[in-house]
Design a protein around this motif. Structure first.
Motif, short mmCIF file in Angstrom:
data_model
loop_
_atom_site.label_atom_id
_atom_site.label_comp_id
_atom_site.label_asym_id
_atom_site.label_seq_id
_atom_site.Cartn_x
_atom_site.Cartn_y
_atom_site.Cartn_z
N TRP A 76 1.02 -1.27 0.23
CA TRP A 76 0.05 0.03 -0.03
C TRP A 76 0.82 1.93 -0.28
O TRP A 76 2.28 1.23 0.67
CB TRP A 76 -0.83 -0.10 0.97
CG TRP A 76 -1.93 -1.36 1.39
CD1 TRP A 76 -2.01 -2.25 2.21
CD2 TRP A 76 -2.43 -2.01 0.82
NE1 TRP A 76 -2.96 -2.75 2.50
CE2 TRP A 76 -2.73 -3.38 0.92
CE3 TRP A 76 -2.90 -1.07 -0.90
CZ2 TRP A 76 -3.88 -3.81 0.17
CZ3 TRP A 76 -4.27 -2.01 -1.44
CH2 TRP A 76 -4.46 -3.39 -1.15
N TYR A 77 0.65 2.38 -1.07
CA TYR A 77 1.44 3.45 -0.63
C TYR A 77 1.01 4.23 -0.12
O TYR A 77 -0.39 5.03 0.00
CB TYR A 77 1.04 3.64 -2.93
CG TYR A 77 1.33 3.05 -3.37
CD1 TYR A 77 3.81 2.71 -3.33
CD2 TYR A 77 0.44 2.00 -4.51
CE1 TYR A 77 4.04 2.30 -4.28
CE2 TYR A 77 1.44 1.34 -4.78
CZ TYR A 77 3.01 1.21 -5.30
OH TYR A 77 3.12 0.43 -5.96
N LEU A 80 -1.92 7.55 -0.21
CA LEU A 80 -2.55 7.56 -1.33
C LEU A 80 -4.17 6.26 -0.92
O LEU A 80 -4.04 5.48 0.25
CB LEU A 80 -1.90 6.29 -2.38
CG LEU A 80 -1.01 6.75 -3.09
CD1 LEU A 80 -0.80 6.11 -4.55
CD2 LEU A 80 -1.31 8.34 -3.45
N GLU A 84 -7.70 5.93 -4.77
CA GLU A 84 -5.84 6.78 -5.56
C GLU A 84 -5.24 5.26 -5.90
O GLU A 84 -4.90 5.35 -6.69
CB GLU A 84 -5.44 7.97 -5.41
CG GLU A 84 -6.13 9.08 -5.24
CD GLU A 84 -5.14 9.47 -3.77
OE1 GLU A 84 -5.72 11.47 -3.94
OE2 GLU A 84 -4.76 9.71 -2.67
N HIS A 85 -4.97 4.26 -4.86
CA HIS A 85 -4.63 2.83 -5.56
C HIS A 85 -5.21 2.66 -7.02
O HIS A 85 -4.97 2.05 -7.87
CB HIS A 85 -4.93 1.88 -4.62
CG HIS A 85 -3.84 2.25 -3.65
ND1 HIS A 85 -3.85 3.00 -2.35
CD2 HIS A 85 -2.73 1.06 -2.71
CE1 HIS A 85 -3.01 2.97 -1.95
NE2 HIS A 85 -2.04 2.34 -1.97
N LEU A 88 -4.19 4.99 -9.80
CA LEU A 88 -3.06 4.44 -10.08
C LEU A 88 -2.31 2.60 -11.31
O LEU A 88 -1.71 2.80 -11.93
CB LEU A 88 -2.13 3.95 -9.18
CG LEU A 88 -0.67 3.81 -9.22
CD1 LEU A 88 0.02 5.25 -9.02
CD2 LEU A 88 0.27 3.63 -7.40
N PRO A 119 -6.37 2.17 3.09
CA PRO A 119 -5.61 1.05 3.18
C PRO A 119 -5.11 1.02 4.13
O PRO A 119 -6.58 -0.39 4.95
CB PRO A 119 -5.03 0.51 1.84
CG PRO A 119 -4.73 1.47 0.80
CD PRO A 119 -5.03 2.93 1.49
N LYS A 127 -9.67 -5.16 3.23
CA LYS A 127 -8.03 -5.23 2.50
C LYS A 127 -7.83 -6.23 1.52
O LYS A 127 -8.09 -6.07 0.46
CB LYS A 127 -6.79 -5.58 3.38
CG LYS A 127 -6.63 -3.63 4.45
CD LYS A 127 -5.08 -4.42 5.48
CE LYS A 127 -5.16 -3.52 6.05
NZ LYS A 127 -5.47 -3.92 7.66
N THR A 131 -7.28 -5.60 -2.16
CA THR A 131 -6.41 -6.13 -3.34
C THR A 131 -7.05 -7.09 -4.81
O THR A 131 -7.20 -6.96 -5.55
CB THR A 131 -6.50 -7.56 -2.47
OG1 THR A 131 -5.40 -7.26 -1.41
CG2 THR A 131 -5.11 -8.62 -3.14
N LEU A 134 -8.66 -4.63 -7.40
CA LEU A 134 -6.85 -4.11 -7.59
C LEU A 134 -6.59 -4.61 -9.25
O LEU A 134 -6.37 -4.87 -9.87
CB LEU A 134 -6.33 -3.49 -6.84
CG LEU A 134 -6.14 -2.41 -6.37
CD1 LEU A 134 -5.38 -2.61 -5.04
CD2 LEU A 134 -7.29 -1.70 -6.77
#
Ligand SMILES: Nc1ncnc2c1ncn2[C@@H]1O[C@H](COP(=O)(O)OP(=O)(O)OP(=O)(O)O)[C@@H](O)[C@H]1O
Length: 199
Positions: A76-77, A80, A84-85, A88, A119, A127, A131, A134
């Motif tokens: 996780w960034y 963000l 936003e994830h 990205l 996240p 979470k 995952t 995404l």
């Protein structure tokens, strides 16, 4: 394949035809994750041959454009948000985030109310939903999923199974490991069980 002197993955052979799903089952420690790591190119077998789309796994950017895996836990960034994830991931895969259906995907995964959360603030099941959202939002031809049902509630499992069936129906292929046969069948996968040669 072996870890030190301990053999894992002996005499394993299978093919995943396009548009089909294979679910590897078997007792804890039999080698399912190791198998998925090898097929994902994240671990090298000592012997044998693995081909994914005609090439050695993990060897090219084309592989990673076609293959999406949850074998490695996601990163996780910092700072963000959930949305936003997703943006990205879409940008990284050449999609316009405004046209990638991010809102709809978050809705389907029950994350619409968490789009502006970061996240790390989500529950473990949320979470896991993120995952998988995404994974499914970006284009791919093969999904390699390690126990995707983990930490999901029954409703979440049913929703993910339905989305995997849709993925297969559009020509994608699926290789997963699972301990939930019902989930695997509901996701359109054929079960194949690994057994030890050294009982
Ligand atoms: N990095 C490692 N170093 C040494 N041994 C390992 C390593 N990773 C896995 N193993 C061993 O290899 C065997 C297979 O592990 P693996 O994680 O592939 O099994 P699994 O079928 O996915 O298990 P589970 O159902 O519990 O997830 C186990 O006996 C495990 O202890």
């Amino acid at each position: 394949m072996s870890y030190g002197s301990m053999p894992v993955l002996e005499r394993v052979g299978f093919t995943v035809p396009a548009g089909t799903g294979i679910c590897v089952t078997g007792e804890n420690g039999i080698g399912k994750s190791t198998l998925l790591r090898c097929v994902s190119g994240l671990q090298q077998p000592d012997d044998g041959r693995i081909r994914v789309f005609g090439a050695t796994p993990g060897s090219s950017p084309e592989f990673w454009a076609a293959v999406c895996t949850t074998v490695e836990p996601p990163t996780w960034y910092p700072g963000l948000t959930v949305r936003e994830h997703a943006e990205l991931i879409c940008r990284a895969h050449g999609q316009n985030p405004d046209e990638a259906g991010i809102g709809e995907a978050l809705e389907r995964f029950g994350l619409a109310g968490h789009a502006d959360a970061i996240p790390p603030s989500l529950s473990s099941g949320q979470k896991q939903r993120l995952t998988l959202a995404l994974v499914l939002i970006r284009p791919s031809s093969l999904l390699i999923l390690d126990e995707p049902e983990q930490r999901l509630d029954p409703e979440g499992r049913a929703a993910v199974a339905e989305m995997l069936v849709e993925y297969l129906s559009t020509g994608g292929s699926l290789l997963m490991a699972s301990h939930d046969d019902k989930f695997a069948v509901a996701s359109g996968s054929e079960l194949t069980t690994m057994e030890s040669l050294h009982p």
